[in-house]
Design an enzyme around this catalytic site. Structure first.
Site, PDB file in Angstrom:
ATOM      1  N   HIS A 146      40.574  81.443  -7.693  1.00  0.00           N
ATOM      2  CA  HIS A 146      41.252  81.972  -8.875  1.00  0.00           C
ATOM      3  C   HIS A 146      41.448  80.907  -9.948  1.00  0.00           C
ATOM      4  CE1 HIS A 146      44.752  84.270 -10.784  1.00  0.00           C
ATOM      5  NE2 HIS A 146      43.796  85.155 -10.730  1.00  0.00           N
ATOM      6  N   LYS A 148      40.659  78.573 -13.079  1.00  0.00           N
ATOM      7  CA  LYS A 148      39.870  78.721 -14.295  1.00  0.00           C
ATOM      8  C   LYS A 148      39.938  77.397 -15.027  1.00  0.00           C
ATOM      9  CE  LYS A 148      41.943  83.033 -13.796  1.00  0.00           C
ATOM     10  NZ  LYS A 148      43.232  83.121 -13.097  1.00  0.00           N
ATOM     11  N   ASP A 153      32.094  67.005 -21.298  1.00  0.00           N
ATOM     12  CA  ASP A 153      31.796  65.581 -21.511  1.00  0.00           C
ATOM     13  C   ASP A 153      32.819  64.648 -20.858  1.00  0.00           C
ATOM     14  OD1 ASP A 153      29.492  66.121 -22.882  1.00  0.00           O
ATOM     15  OD2 ASP A 153      30.392  65.977 -24.870  1.00  0.00           O
ATOM     16  N   HIS A 318      49.532  88.912 -18.915  1.00  0.00           N
ATOM     17  CA  HIS A 318      48.817  88.314 -17.782  1.00  0.00           C
ATOM     18  C   HIS A 318      49.190  86.839 -17.594  1.00  0.00           C
ATOM     19  CE1 HIS A 318      44.999  86.895 -15.682  1.00  0.00           C
ATOM     20  NE2 HIS A 318      45.320  87.956 -14.968  1.00  0.00           N
ATOM     21  N   LYS A 320      51.112  83.242 -16.726  1.00  0.00           N
ATOM     22  CA  LYS A 320      51.722  82.697 -15.517  1.00  0.00           C
ATOM     23  C   LYS A 320      52.499  81.440 -15.880  1.00  0.00           C
ATOM     24  CE  LYS A 320      47.209  84.086 -14.417  1.00  0.00           C
ATOM     25  NZ  LYS A 320      47.420  85.441 -14.023  1.00  0.00           N
ATOM     26  N   ASP A 325      65.461  74.982 -16.119  1.00  0.00           N
ATOM     27  CA  ASP A 325      66.534  74.250 -16.811  1.00  0.00           C
ATOM     28  C   ASP A 325      66.120  73.686 -18.162  1.00  0.00           C
ATOM     29  OD1 ASP A 325      68.332  74.708 -14.743  1.00  0.00           O
ATOM     30  OD2 ASP A 325      67.802  72.869 -13.681  1.00  0.00           O
TER      31      ASP A 325
END
Length: 400
Positions: A146, A148, A153, A318, A320, A325
């Site tokens: 999962h 990505k 370079d 979507h 995440k 704090d």
């Protein structure tokens, strides 16, 4: 033995086989994965919450590549937008740039053989990650890559929640606009991203790359302290538990799927009971069957403990993230669900700079303003079909 007895015996045999396959496969996975994380490094970051802006920048950097392009995505679709992506990679390979593309076997199952052959004919090195393999067929079918990440370079890295397909640039009417968080990275952690890419590449690609011999230019130090942590096989749960246990005032969780493990749920409830302000942002609409119903049992418990839950209304959420704090935040590829915690290969970036956290908090506060509060009374209203789906989702929550 009559037919019903034979059917029942076969079902029981399949269940036993799944259990043994999954248990032994997980045991082997745990034995071969070693914890990896960077020390506290410094770099510079751009945050992209919109796909159109991200891919304008991303495609520009791909076109400017001089030496090599290393890309890992969970999903690459078979659509016009994905074809633009493939065309750039083929063009760069023809120019002599080394191009490697690694995609998850399940997530990118729509990539056709003709497309793969065209990529390879122009010099693009292509491989599927996390193919279904013997002897643990069921377990290997559930473990997804999962992550990505992209490295260009050895100087520029990308990491986050976006994949490649039309929905990610707001061309899917049901899911538009698509809201996500993706990072563009320069600085000390880019070589680590490259190293992580080749760990996955060497596991599944036909060639094997010697990591320490690969070109990695000297990196400018940058200003933002951060740490990059790849996880798989359950190590994310330990990481999240440590984060929650350190909370003193507040925690904000943004996730498309709120399906925590029992340990994480117990820790969140404990935090709420000791007065921690907990805010959870989830989508109002869903992109997968049953994941929303699977979240309801956990959201009810959080609402009962005084947490605030917001459903994002301006498209599909979507993203995440976790903010602790106002001092620490996590942005990456991992959802706050059992699949990301126990099954998927994930990679997250943890920031330890209050100024950067403030900058990111402005983004998530905008998302909260684009959301509506979810009330306990909403979830407790009698609804037969929702209750039925919740029951099914609860039984399958580990694999959703």
């Amino acid at each position: 033995m009559n037919l019903p007895s034979i059917v029942i015996a076969l079902i029981l045999l399949i269940i036993v086989w799944f259990y043994i396959d999954f248990t032994l496969g997980r045991k082997k996975h745990l034995s071969i994965f070693g914890k990896r994380e960077t020390p506290i490094l410094h770099g510079n970051f751009d945050i992209f919450p919109h796909g159109k802006e991200l891919f304008v920048d991303y495609f520009h950097e791909l076109k400017m590549a001089q030496r090599h392009i290393h890309i890992l995505f969970y999903i690459v679709r078979d659509d016009q937008f994905s074809q633009q992506f493939f065309d750039i990679l083929k063009t760069k390979a023809k120019e002599g740039v080394e191009v490697r593309l690694l995609v998850d076997r399940v997530g990118s199952n729509k990539v056709k053989k003709t497309v793969i052959n065209e990529l390879r004919q122009t010099g693009v090195q292509f491989a599927f990650s996390n193919r279904i393999r013997l002897p643990f067929i069921f377990y290997s079918s559930q473990v997804r890559n999962h992550r990505k990440i992209s490295i260009i370079d050895g100087k520029i890295g990308y990491l986050g929640g976006f994949n490649v397909g039309k929905e990610y640039i707001d061309e899917d009417p049901k899911l538009s606009p698509w809201r996500d968080y993706h990072l563009k990275i320069t600085g000390e952690s880019v070589p680590f991203l490259q190293h992580e890419f080749f760990i996955d590449w060497n596991e599944y690609a036909p060639d094997n790359v010697t990591l320490d011999s690969f070109y990695a230019p000297e990196q400018p130090k940058g200003t933002i302290p951060h740490q990059i942590v790849p996880t798989e096989a359950g190590f994310l749960e330990e990481r999240y538990l440590r984060l929650i246990q350190k909370v003193k005032k507040s925690i904000i969780i943004g996730t498309p799927y709120f399906i925590p493990s029992k340990k994480l749920m117990d820790e969140l409830i404990s935090s709420a009971k000791r007065g921690i302000k907990i805010t959870i942002v989830v989508p109002y609409i869903t992109d997968h069957m049953l994941v929303q119903e699977a979240s309801y049992r956990y959201l009810r418990l959080m609402l009962k403990e005084g947490a605030e839950v917001f459903q994002y209304m301006n498209g599909f959420y979507h993203a995440k993230s976790i903010i602790i704090d106002d001092q620490l935040c996590d942005i990456g590829t991992a959802n706050f669900d059992k699949r990301s915690i126990f099954l998927n290969k994930e990679i997250n970036c943890y920031f330890y700079d209050p100024a950067f956290v403030d900058r990111f908090k402005d983004i998530i506060q905008k998302d909260i303003l684009d959301s509506k509060p979810l009330k306990l009374t909403d979830l407790n209203k009698p609804h037969f079909f929702r209750s039925l789906k919740e029951g099914i989702a609860g039984a399958l929550s580990f694999f959703l």
